[in-house]
Design an enzyme around this catalytic site. Sequence first.
Site, PDB file in Angstrom:
ATOM      1  N   ASP A  21     -29.967  12.470  10.290  1.00  0.00           N
ATOM      2  CA  ASP A  21     -31.268  11.818  10.113  1.00  0.00           C
ATOM      3  C   ASP A  21     -31.078  10.194  10.037  1.00  0.00           C
ATOM      4  O   ASP A  21     -32.212   9.202   9.892  1.00  0.00           O
ATOM      5  CB  ASP A  21     -31.746  12.301   8.563  1.00  0.00           C
ATOM      6  CG  ASP A  21     -32.943  13.237   8.679  1.00  0.00           C
ATOM      7  OD1 ASP A  21     -33.603  12.871   9.787  1.00  0.00           O
ATOM      8  OD2 ASP A  21     -33.145  14.070   7.895  1.00  0.00           O
ATOM      9  N   GLN A  33     -34.640  18.334   4.821  1.00  0.00           N
ATOM     10  CA  GLN A  33     -36.291  17.992   4.942  1.00  0.00           C
ATOM     11  C   GLN A  33     -36.727  17.377   3.716  1.00  0.00           C
ATOM     12  O   GLN A  33     -36.711  17.832   2.521  1.00  0.00           O
ATOM     13  CB  GLN A  33     -37.035  19.314   5.250  1.00  0.00           C
ATOM     14  CG  GLN A  33     -38.252  19.109   5.795  1.00  0.00           C
ATOM     15  CD  GLN A  33     -38.662  17.984   6.931  1.00  0.00           C
ATOM     16  OE1 GLN A  33     -37.651  18.134   7.972  1.00  0.00           O
ATOM     17  NE2 GLN A  33     -39.591  17.306   6.938  1.00  0.00           N
ATOM     18  N   LYS A  82     -38.344  21.805  14.505  1.00  0.00           N
ATOM     19  CA  LYS A  82     -36.864  21.576  14.835  1.00  0.00           C
ATOM     20  C   LYS A  82     -36.122  22.608  15.252  1.00  0.00           C
ATOM     21  O   LYS A  82     -35.125  22.539  16.410  1.00  0.00           O
ATOM     22  CB  LYS A  82     -36.408  20.554  13.561  1.00  0.00           C
ATOM     23  CG  LYS A  82     -37.076  19.338  13.289  1.00  0.00           C
ATOM     24  CD  LYS A  82     -36.745  18.780  12.113  1.00  0.00           C
ATOM     25  CE  LYS A  82     -37.542  17.591  11.807  1.00  0.00           C
ATOM     26  NZ  LYS A  82     -37.286  17.098  10.286  1.00  0.00           N
TER      27      LYS A  82
END
Length: 294
Positions: free
Chosen positions: A118, A95, A51
């Site tokens: 997200d 994460q 990422k």
Amino acid sequence: MSAKLIDGKASAGRVRGRIGDFVATLSGRKPGLAVVLVGQDPASQVYVRNKKRAVEEAGMLSREHQLPENTSEKDLLGLVQQLNADPAIDGILVQLPLPEHLNADLVIDTIDPSKDVDGFHIINAGKIAVGDPSALVPCTPYGCLVMLNELGHKLAGQDAVVMGRSNIVGKPMASLLLSQSCTVTIVHSRTKNLAETCRRADILVAAVGRPEMVIGNWVKPGATVIDVGINRIETPEGKTKLVGDVHFESASKVAGAITPVPGGVGPMTIAMLLQNTLRTFCLREGVATPDWLI
Ligand code: GUN
């Protein structure tokens, strides 16, 4: 193999290319993404590294916060609040999975919903469920939808079966397909007549985390198969191999179009993360969103 291969890597390359071109035209500050990683999970470390690289390649600001496994909830929530208030940061990604002692729902719901790239915050989940177009959409189902749209097939009225009911993929995927007027069925580990239900699908999205579970005779001839699974298995020769939730060899003989693993959904997930970050940036800065940014 008779199915058309859906090349997620190429699609992701196109998305990332146009995002990079757009970012290059910005004269002021660049979009900023903060990624928070708690602990040493090896798979998470790889995802975070990928990422970070993608964000930098797009010309955006990447901030990484690596915290030790024993980080307290108070400290993690404090960092999230600090990032919420940081004007250089447009997107925050924590994460997952988090270590057991941390309440992931609480952490995610502490993120400012307008920086929730997200799309996991309860506000964004609710918006997706009611079809509110201002929702930030989770990257994996968003990428699946972009690939389906690129195929150019009509979605309205199609029978879609989503395998898996996670908050990250299954549920938002089902909502997105429903808002495209598909007839949507969600199947999961307790579903009766699993194979038979899958065989009715014009669009089959597999997101169950079971290596090569979907075999050729679960697939309707000509169906579009989207494989979200990423499973590491050991080959008889003792090597590790990456496979999806779909048994590619048999399914690709029956399907009309299919995503490979690797090179299918995975690259699109990262591209959509960049797209969500660009979107939150444009909203914060009052910059007109480019018309390709749906
Ligand atoms: N872990 C596995 N997939 C994801 C994802 O899309 N976002 C976050 N934050 N964690 C993940």
